[in-house]
Write an enzyme that holds these catalytic residues in place. Structure first.
Site, short mmCIF file in Angstrom:
data_model
loop_
_atom_site.label_atom_id
_atom_site.label_comp_id
_atom_site.label_asym_id
_atom_site.label_seq_id
_atom_site.Cartn_x
_atom_site.Cartn_y
_atom_site.Cartn_z
N LYS A 1 0.87 4.41 6.81
CA LYS A 1 0.17 5.26 5.84
C LYS A 1 0.74 6.68 5.90
CE LYS A 1 -2.76 1.91 4.95
NZ LYS A 1 -2.67 1.13 3.74
N SER B 1 0.80 -1.23 0.00
CA SER B 1 0.00 0.00 0.00
C SER B 1 0.83 1.27 0.00
CB SER B 1 -0.95 0.01 1.20
OG SER B 1 -0.24 0.20 2.40
#
Length: 197
Positions: free
Chosen positions: A76, A35
């Protein structure tokens, strides 16, 4: 006793300092998944700083609860701060009405424009299918290339850099500050990709 302190005193102090600093100041974390490609790759080893403020575009480690109720740590990037209005339109980010560049996306956005990331995602057929069907590199959870979200007070909007494969605030919601464990300050492995952030 004096001889012991003379021989082992400094070593003991250094060891105690390292242990205490790891408990309170920093930790080692590992990237799991794709990701954050290409900024951070799967299995890279990072140094997490547990203290201090977090700011927009910092790479952070946050905790979320998975489907089985177990805590999971994710890596993230902070896009939205408390109270922000986040708007994406055809891969362009607007924060509170102002256009904001995202240079960390340039490589994959160029690859998306070239062949919809088909060569980049050659290692994963489902990623290729997802990219092939996408209208833009950044979409919401319903695959819309244009979307707006309001970040609640006390919350943060986190996205992965590989927008087509990242499970993030677009689908799981925003994160409280208490769920953000700290920010990534250094990549220590692999050696050829050592870098500070």
């Amino acid at each position: 006793m004096k001889r012991f302190l003379k021989e082992w005193g400094l070593f003991s102090l250094v060891t105690i300092f390292i242990i205490l600093s790891k408990i309170f100041l920093w930790n080692l974390v590992s990237v799991e998944g794709h990701s954050m490609d290409p900024t951070l790759y799967d299995n890279e080893q990072l140094v997490l700083l547990k203290v201090g403020d977090v700011n927009r575009f910092d790479i952070v480690v946050a905790s979320e609860t998975d489907d089985s109720g177990k805590e999971k740590l994710i890596v993230k990037r902070i896009i939205g701060l408390p109270g922000d209005t986040i708007h994406y339109e055809n891969d362009t980010l607007y924060i509170n009405g102002e256009q904001v560049p995202e240079p960390y996306l340039d490589e994959y956005k160029a690859a998306f424009a070239q062949d919809k990331l088909q060569s980049t995602y050659s290692y994963n057929k489902s990623f290729q299918e997802r990219a092939q069907a996408a209208q833009a590199f950044t979409q919401d959870e319903h695959f819309n290339p244009t979307f707006t979200t309001q970040v609640p007070d006390g919350q943060y909007y986190l996205l992965g850099d590989d927008r087509l494969v990242s499970l993030d605030s677009r689908s799981v919601g925003t994160f409280k500050r208490t769920n953000i464990k700290g920010k990534i300050v250094f990549r220590i492995w692999p050696i050829k990709r050592i870098k500070s952030f």
